[in-house]
Design a protein around this motif. Structure first.
Motif, short mmCIF file in Angstrom:
data_model
loop_
_atom_site.label_atom_id
_atom_site.label_comp_id
_atom_site.label_asym_id
_atom_site.label_seq_id
_atom_site.Cartn_x
_atom_site.Cartn_y
_atom_site.Cartn_z
N TYR A 239 0.83 -1.21 0.00
CA TYR A 239 0.00 0.00 0.00
C TYR A 239 0.86 1.26 0.00
O TYR A 239 0.60 2.21 -0.75
N HIS A 240 1.89 1.28 0.83
CA HIS A 240 2.77 2.45 0.84
C HIS A 240 3.49 2.61 -0.49
O HIS A 240 3.72 3.75 -0.95
N THR A 241 3.86 1.50 -1.11
CA THR A 241 4.48 1.56 -2.44
C THR A 241 3.52 2.19 -3.44
O THR A 241 3.90 3.05 -4.24
N LEU A 242 2.27 1.74 -3.41
CA LEU A 242 1.27 2.32 -4.31
C LEU A 242 1.12 3.82 -4.07
O LEU A 242 1.09 4.62 -5.02
N TYR B 70 -8.95 -2.52 -19.47
CA TYR B 70 -8.21 -1.36 -18.95
C TYR B 70 -8.14 -0.24 -19.98
O TYR B 70 -7.10 0.38 -20.17
N HIS B 71 -9.28 0.04 -20.60
CA HIS B 71 -9.45 1.20 -21.49
C HIS B 71 -8.49 1.18 -22.68
O HIS B 71 -8.24 2.22 -23.28
N ASN B 72 -7.95 0.03 -23.00
CA ASN B 72 -6.96 -0.08 -24.08
C ASN B 72 -5.86 0.97 -23.93
O ASN B 72 -5.43 1.62 -24.89
N ILE B 73 -5.39 1.13 -22.69
CA ILE B 73 -4.34 2.09 -22.39
C ILE B 73 -3.08 1.75 -23.19
O ILE B 73 -2.77 0.58 -23.42
N PRO B 74 -2.34 2.76 -23.67
CA PRO B 74 -1.06 2.46 -24.33
C PRO B 74 -0.14 1.67 -23.39
O PRO B 74 -0.04 1.98 -22.20
N TRP B 75 0.52 0.66 -23.94
CA TRP B 75 1.42 -0.15 -23.13
C TRP B 75 2.53 -0.70 -24.01
O TRP B 75 2.45 -0.66 -25.23
N TYR B 76 3.58 -1.16 -23.35
CA TYR B 76 4.64 -1.83 -24.10
C TYR B 76 5.17 -3.01 -23.28
O TYR B 76 4.99 -3.07 -22.05
N VAL B 77 5.78 -3.95 -23.96
CA VAL B 77 6.46 -5.05 -23.29
C VAL B 77 7.75 -4.48 -22.72
O VAL B 77 8.67 -4.13 -23.46
N ALA B 78 7.81 -4.37 -21.40
CA ALA B 78 8.94 -3.72 -20.76
C ALA B 78 10.08 -4.69 -20.47
O ALA B 78 11.23 -4.27 -20.29
N GLU B 79 9.77 -5.98 -20.37
CA GLU B 79 10.78 -7.04 -20.24
C GLU B 79 10.22 -8.32 -20.80
O GLU B 79 9.06 -8.67 -20.56
N ALA C 98 -9.06 9.63 -2.96
CA ALA C 98 -9.22 10.71 -3.93
C ALA C 98 -7.95 10.92 -4.73
O ALA C 98 -8.01 11.19 -5.95
N ARG C 99 -6.79 10.79 -4.08
CA ARG C 99 -5.52 10.95 -4.80
C ARG C 99 -5.32 9.82 -5.81
O ARG C 99 -4.84 10.04 -6.93
N ILE C 100 -5.70 8.61 -5.42
CA ILE C 100 -5.59 7.49 -6.35
C ILE C 100 -6.49 7.72 -7.56
O ILE C 100 -6.08 7.52 -8.71
N ALA C 101 -7.71 8.15 -7.32
CA ALA C 101 -8.67 8.37 -8.41
C ALA C 101 -8.21 9.48 -9.35
O ALA C 101 -8.48 9.43 -10.56
N ALA C 102 -7.48 10.46 -8.82
CA ALA C 102 -7.10 11.63 -9.62
C ALA C 102 -5.80 11.46 -10.39
O ALA C 102 -5.45 12.33 -11.20
N ASN C 103 -5.09 10.34 -10.20
CA ASN C 103 -3.75 10.21 -10.79
C ASN C 103 -3.52 8.88 -11.50
O ASN C 103 -2.59 8.14 -11.18
N PRO C 104 -4.34 8.58 -12.51
CA PRO C 104 -4.07 7.38 -13.29
C PRO C 104 -2.83 7.56 -14.16
O PRO C 104 -2.43 8.70 -14.46
N VAL C 105 -2.21 6.46 -14.54
CA VAL C 105 -1.01 6.52 -15.38
C VAL C 105 -1.38 6.83 -16.82
O VAL C 105 -2.52 6.62 -17.25
N ASP C 106 -0.39 7.31 -17.57
CA ASP C 106 -0.57 7.57 -19.00
C ASP C 106 -0.34 6.32 -19.83
O ASP C 106 -0.88 6.20 -20.94
N PRO D 163 -5.79 0.19 -9.34
CA PRO D 163 -5.66 1.58 -8.88
C PRO D 163 -4.80 2.45 -9.80
O PRO D 163 -5.08 3.65 -9.95
N CYS D 164 -3.79 1.87 -10.42
CA CYS D 164 -2.91 2.66 -11.29
C CYS D 164 -3.59 3.08 -12.58
O CYS D 164 -3.31 4.16 -13.11
N VAL D 165 -4.47 2.24 -13.12
CA VAL D 165 -5.11 2.53 -14.41
C VAL D 165 -6.55 3.00 -14.21
O VAL D 165 -6.98 3.99 -14.81
#
Length: 457
Positions: A193-196, A351-360, A280-288, A251-253
């Motif tokens: 949770y703290h990491t999130l 997940y809204h077809n968010i842009p993503w890439y294979v990172a590893e 509220a902070r989680i809801a307001a800050n989704p990733v790009d 929570p991130c997306v």
């Protein structure tokens, strides 16, 4: 011909603690890895600690030329928190010069940098205060992120906050693989949770600061496959997905935790301590965007002797040994490329077809010198086959409409791998341990160059 989208990124991934070296030099303070190797070297491979690794601190300029030689158009690495802010407050100016020169050189070489902030390397000064167990870590990370954005934002088009955050939760607080090697499910949930919230604070700083570019997170989302359609096996699958994937992904997306996860944690008295305003902070800050690491699937079945309330993940699900599996026996991981397609479709549909890439994505093999030819090149055809099989499935996912913009392998040059040292090798370039820092190209690097040049294979 498997053709990929225009401007698709062909790259490799690495991290600061596994490649930079100079671990306690040039103003850098210790991370948990530096300190743990000092305190308990028997936990590591003999004489293979974090001090030197691949010596990228000295070799980055030549390494970038090597990246160009094999057609890399992107590279993902990380900044060392303890190098940039040795005491968490004061900036190490030599680190600023190093990273600015590094990122400038990548841009000049037309290699798109994706820069990550945390790759398992908790500062020792913060670990002494409790590390991710303490809420102080959230503000400390936010200050570090803000500092990095301020100093390098003009050079970095894409940022990520964490690499595989579930790993330092599992390995540090459940299974004993990372420092502090605690086994405590309640603490693991709080650490997660703290990491999130640290991630959310960094995204918040990026967005309110008006920095150019985009920000995301890198998650290891292994699809979960149940042994059977039985109710018990399906409950195990759902629990594994909630705890290992959706705990960060949702929570991130999506900006909120899955209600089923909250119910599960509440049932087992595992809910973390929170603060007013967190939701509220989680809801307001989704990733790009997302980076997704994929090596192996997760196969589960109903737990055999579950405890209630749960004390370990085994109380929610047990591993299932699929009889038909294909294995990388060196790493002990199943090879199942089809999961990459399933993952691509999941991101599109859920997940809204968010842009993503294979990172590893990559294959670690031990004793690779067995495959060295007379000219001194390692003929790693097994690695080429591994990448081909996974890229075919990724191509299927993109054809189905998933918004994937790149493929990064682990890794560019053989690197130090935590407790495993240099046992398994992953790189396009071999690093000689008896002549440190010497790199030599493997056959897979030649193949990757043709893929990059043709934007497919």
């Amino acid at each position: 011909m498997y053709q990929f989208p225009t401007n698709f990124l062909w790259g490799a991934a690495a991290s600061a603690p596994q490649t930079e070296g100079h671990a306690l030099l040039n103003g850098k303070s210790p991370s948990t890895w530096d300190k743990w190797y000092e305190l308990a070297p028997a936990n590591f491979q003999p004489n293979q600690g974090p001090a030197i690794t691949s010596n990228v601190y000295e070799c980055y300029a030549d390494d970038i030329k090597r990246m160009q030689a094999i057609g890399l158009t992107s590279y993902r690495t990380s900044i060392s928190w303890t190098r940039l802010l040795p005491d968490g407050k004061n900036i190490n100016e030599e680190a600023v010069s190093y990273y600015r020169d590094y990122f400038k050189a990548l841009n000049k070489a037309h290699i798109h940098p994706i820069i990550n902030l945390f790759h398992f390397d908790m500062p020792w000064w913060l670990m002494e205060k409790g590390g991710w167990e303490t809420r102080e870590s959230v503000n400390a990370f936010a200050f570090y992120a803000q500092t990095a954005f301020d100093l390098f934002g003009d050079l970095v088009p894409q940022w990520t906050t964490f690499n595989e955050p579930i790993v330092h939760v599992e390995c540090g607080y459940l299974f004993g693989y990372h420092y502090p090697a605690v086994v405590d499910l309640k603490k693991a949930v709080q650490v997660g949770y703290h990491t999130l919230m640290a991630h959310i604070a960094a995204v918040e700083a990026f967005k309110t600061g008006g920095f150019k570019g985009s920000i995301g997170i890198i998650l290891n989302i292994s699809p979960t496959y149940a042994r059977s359609e039985s109710a018990a096996d399906q409950r195990a699958k759902d629990a594994a997905d909630l705890l290992n994937s959706k705990s960060f992904l949702d929570p991130c997306v999506l900006g909120h935790f899955p209600p089923a996860l909250i119910a599960l944690l509440s049932e087992h008295q595992l809910m973390p301590l929170t603060e007013d305003g967190d939701a509220a902070r989680i809801a307001a800050n989704p990733v790009d965007f997302l980076g997704l690491n994929y090596y192996q699937p997760r196969r589960v079945q109903a737990p055999t002797q579950p405890k209630s309330p749960a004390q370990m993940p085994a109380d929610f699900y047990s591993p299932y040994d699929w009889p038909a599996k294909k294995m990388n026996h060196y790493r002990g991981w199943e090879i199942y490329p089809e999961a990459l397609y399933d993952m691509a479709v999941m991101i599109k549909d859920e997940y809204h077809n968010i842009p993503w890439y294979v990172a590893e994505n990559g294959m670690g093999v031990a004793d690779e010198d067995r495959f060295m030819n007379a000219a001194g090149m390692i003929e790693d055809d097994y690695r080429i086959t591994f990448m081909q099989d996974h890229l075919r499935q990724l191509h299927r996912g993109i054809a189905a409409g998933s918004n994937c913009f790149g493929y990064h392998t682990w890794t560019f040059v053989d690197c130090w791998s935590w407790l495993n040292g240099y046992t398994n090798r992953y790189g396009f370039y071999r690093m000689a341990l008896n002549a440190p820092y010497e790199r030599s190209l493997k056959k897979s690097g030649l193949w990757f160059k043709t893929v990059s040049e043709n934007n497919g294979f």
